[in-house]
Design an enzyme around this catalytic site. Structure first.
Site, short mmCIF file in Angstrom:
data_model
loop_
_atom_site.label_atom_id
_atom_site.label_comp_id
_atom_site.label_asym_id
_atom_site.label_seq_id
_atom_site.Cartn_x
_atom_site.Cartn_y
_atom_site.Cartn_z
N LYS A 109 -4.81 12.13 20.25
CA LYS A 109 -4.75 10.86 21.13
C LYS A 109 -3.42 10.51 21.32
O LYS A 109 -2.64 10.37 20.13
CB LYS A 109 -5.72 9.76 20.45
CG LYS A 109 -7.05 9.82 20.56
CD LYS A 109 -7.84 8.66 20.01
CE LYS A 109 -9.13 8.52 20.32
NZ LYS A 109 -9.91 9.95 19.91
N ASP A 146 -6.81 13.56 24.61
CA ASP A 146 -8.05 12.62 24.42
C ASP A 146 -7.72 11.36 25.66
O ASP A 146 -6.69 10.89 25.81
CB ASP A 146 -8.67 12.09 23.30
CG ASP A 146 -9.44 12.94 22.60
OD1 ASP A 146 -10.29 13.58 23.08
OD2 ASP A 146 -9.30 12.85 21.48
N GLN A 175 -12.97 10.23 31.80
CA GLN A 175 -14.07 9.35 31.48
C GLN A 175 -14.94 8.97 32.88
O GLN A 175 -14.61 8.08 33.79
CB GLN A 175 -13.60 8.18 30.64
CG GLN A 175 -12.89 8.56 29.39
CD GLN A 175 -12.57 7.54 28.69
OE1 GLN A 175 -13.50 7.19 27.75
NE2 GLN A 175 -11.42 6.79 28.97
N ARG A 196 -11.97 18.04 30.08
CA ARG A 196 -13.16 17.55 29.44
C ARG A 196 -13.69 16.14 30.24
O ARG A 196 -13.10 15.25 30.08
CB ARG A 196 -12.65 17.10 28.03
CG ARG A 196 -13.93 16.73 27.13
CD ARG A 196 -13.60 16.38 25.68
NE ARG A 196 -13.14 17.47 24.80
CZ ARG A 196 -11.95 17.05 23.91
NH1 ARG A 196 -11.58 15.79 23.61
NH2 ARG A 196 -11.52 18.24 23.32
N LYS A 199 -18.58 10.72 29.38
CA LYS A 199 -19.29 9.47 29.91
C LYS A 199 -18.40 8.15 29.60
O LYS A 199 -17.87 7.51 30.50
CB LYS A 199 -20.43 8.97 29.65
CG LYS A 199 -21.61 9.79 30.04
CD LYS A 199 -22.88 9.39 29.78
CE LYS A 199 -23.95 10.49 30.52
NZ LYS A 199 -25.28 9.83 30.33
N GLY A 200 -17.56 8.23 28.36
CA GLY A 200 -16.85 6.96 28.09
C GLY A 200 -17.12 6.23 27.01
O GLY A 200 -18.45 5.94 26.86
N ALA A 201 -16.32 5.90 25.84
CA ALA A 201 -16.90 5.06 24.74
C ALA A 201 -16.25 3.77 24.35
O ALA A 201 -16.38 3.29 23.10
CB ALA A 201 -16.70 6.11 23.77
N HIS A 239 -24.29 14.81 25.80
CA HIS A 239 -25.43 15.08 24.89
C HIS A 239 -26.54 14.96 25.77
O HIS A 239 -27.77 15.02 25.33
CB HIS A 239 -25.47 14.43 23.54
CG HIS A 239 -24.49 14.68 22.68
ND1 HIS A 239 -23.34 13.59 22.63
CD2 HIS A 239 -24.12 15.65 21.76
CE1 HIS A 239 -22.49 14.22 21.71
NE2 HIS A 239 -22.67 15.13 21.31
N ARG A 300 -17.91 3.75 17.24
CA ARG A 300 -18.04 4.02 18.78
C ARG A 300 -19.36 5.26 18.75
O ARG A 300 -19.97 5.04 19.89
CB ARG A 300 -16.94 4.59 19.61
CG ARG A 300 -15.72 3.66 19.53
CD ARG A 300 -14.70 4.16 20.56
NE ARG A 300 -13.89 5.15 19.93
CZ ARG A 300 -12.82 5.01 19.20
NH1 ARG A 300 -12.38 3.59 18.84
NH2 ARG A 300 -11.96 5.98 18.68
#
Length: 320
Positions: A109, A146, A175, A196, A199-201, A239, A300
């Site tokens: 990050k 990230d 994302q 990568r 969806k986003g967190a 997932h 998260r």
């Protein structure tokens, strides 16, 4: 699921930003013992033990030294040192450094490298990321940058573009819940980048992000099609069974070989599905977080799926 997304998820994400809750959780041994399902440990030895287990099962590895939002240059320097130590350890493994798809990777990050510092933050983060990429290239590993909350996206992608001039293999995260992401996917897919897609967190406002889960999934599938149709290397970080099935169909539609895309999942989540995909001959990379600053990451994960929260609550009840 609707009530979870409307009520529980915003509350959990708010808790992830609470310094008081973080402090209490990190001091509570019971919480930390349950966290080990998702975060295997704090140091290089823990990371390497997880990497050995995953590689022995035919899976690829991406290790994240946890940390974000550093407030001084010294903390950013400490993060760089931790990544260099981790890469040296990864470089000691007998892996094929010439493989088309590198089995070992680190994720980082930029806010942990100084991006948010008031003075020259973006410049400092770029220089620190460059040091990490240099070491990764020496040891035959990959690096993926990230994504964080939407306020950092422009800065992060600017740094990634600069680094990719020298390190064309560098990956980054996009994302799908951000409304801008389909356009970003088109740019990076055209440039042949490793992306990568997740969806986003983070808890983002409706002005910049889709908030309805179905809308997020629809956006993900549109973005994934753009990546599969491009010249880059899509990394399907999800997932969700719908997404996983669609990824296989799109790979066949665009005649992508096994070495031209991969699935990615988190350590400790859907392990059986990870093994199934790997056993079928797919590349499956597992995101392995390590470090002492596990609180924000862990919370998260609880906010992403009701099943994660229920696991945590059941584990606490059993241990009590």
């Amino acid at each position: 699921m609707g009530a979870f997304n409307r009520v529980a998820r915003p509350m959990i994400l708010a808790a992830s930003r609470s310094e008081m809750l973080r402090h209490n959780a990190e001091r509570f041994p019971l919480t930390r013992s349950v966290v080990q399902r998702f975060v295997p440990g704090e140091g290089v030895d823990d990371a390497m033990a997880a990497a050995r287990m995953l590689r022995d099962s035919g899976r690829l590895v991406s290790i994240d030294h946890l940390g974000e939002d550093v407030t001084d240059a010294g903390a950013a320097d400490a993060t760089v040192k931790a990544y260099l130590q981790l890469l040296d350890a990864l470089g000691g493994r007998a892996e094929d450094r010439q493989a088309t798809v590198r089995p070992l990777e680190v994720s980082l990050k930029l806010s942990a490298l100084g991006q948010a510092l008031a003075r020259d933050g973006e410049k400092i983060a770029l220089e620190n990321a460059h040091l990490i990429c240099e070491r990764a290239q020496q040891v035959g590993a990959w690096v993926t940058v990230d994504a964080e909350d939407h306020t950092t996206t422009d800065s992060t992608l600017s740094i990634v573009r600069q680094l990719r001039v020298e390190f064309g293999w560098l990956g980054t995260v996009l994302q799908a819940y951000l409304k801008r992401t389909e356009t970003d996917c088109a740019e990076f897919a055209r440039d042949g980048a490793r992306i990568r897609l997740c969806k986003g967190a983070y808890d983002e406002p409706a002005s910049v992000a889709y908030r309805d889960p179905a809308a997020v999934t629809d956006s993900y599938l549109r973005c994934l099609r753009v990546l599969m149709a491009g010249t880059g290397y899509p990394m399907v970080a999800s997932h969700d069974p719908v997404v996983i099935a669609a990824a296989g169909e799109l790979a066949r539609e665009y005649t992508r070989a096994t070495d031209e895309f991969e699935y990615q999942m988190l350590y400790g989540i859907r392990d059986g599905e990870q093994r199934r995909l790997a056993d079928e001959g797919n590349h499956v990379r597992v995101y392995v977080p390590v470090g002492t600053q596990w609180y924000g990451y862990f919370v998260r994960r609880l906010a992403e799926r009701p099943a994660n929260l229920m696991f945590f609550l059941r584990a606490l009840a059993q241990r009590n």
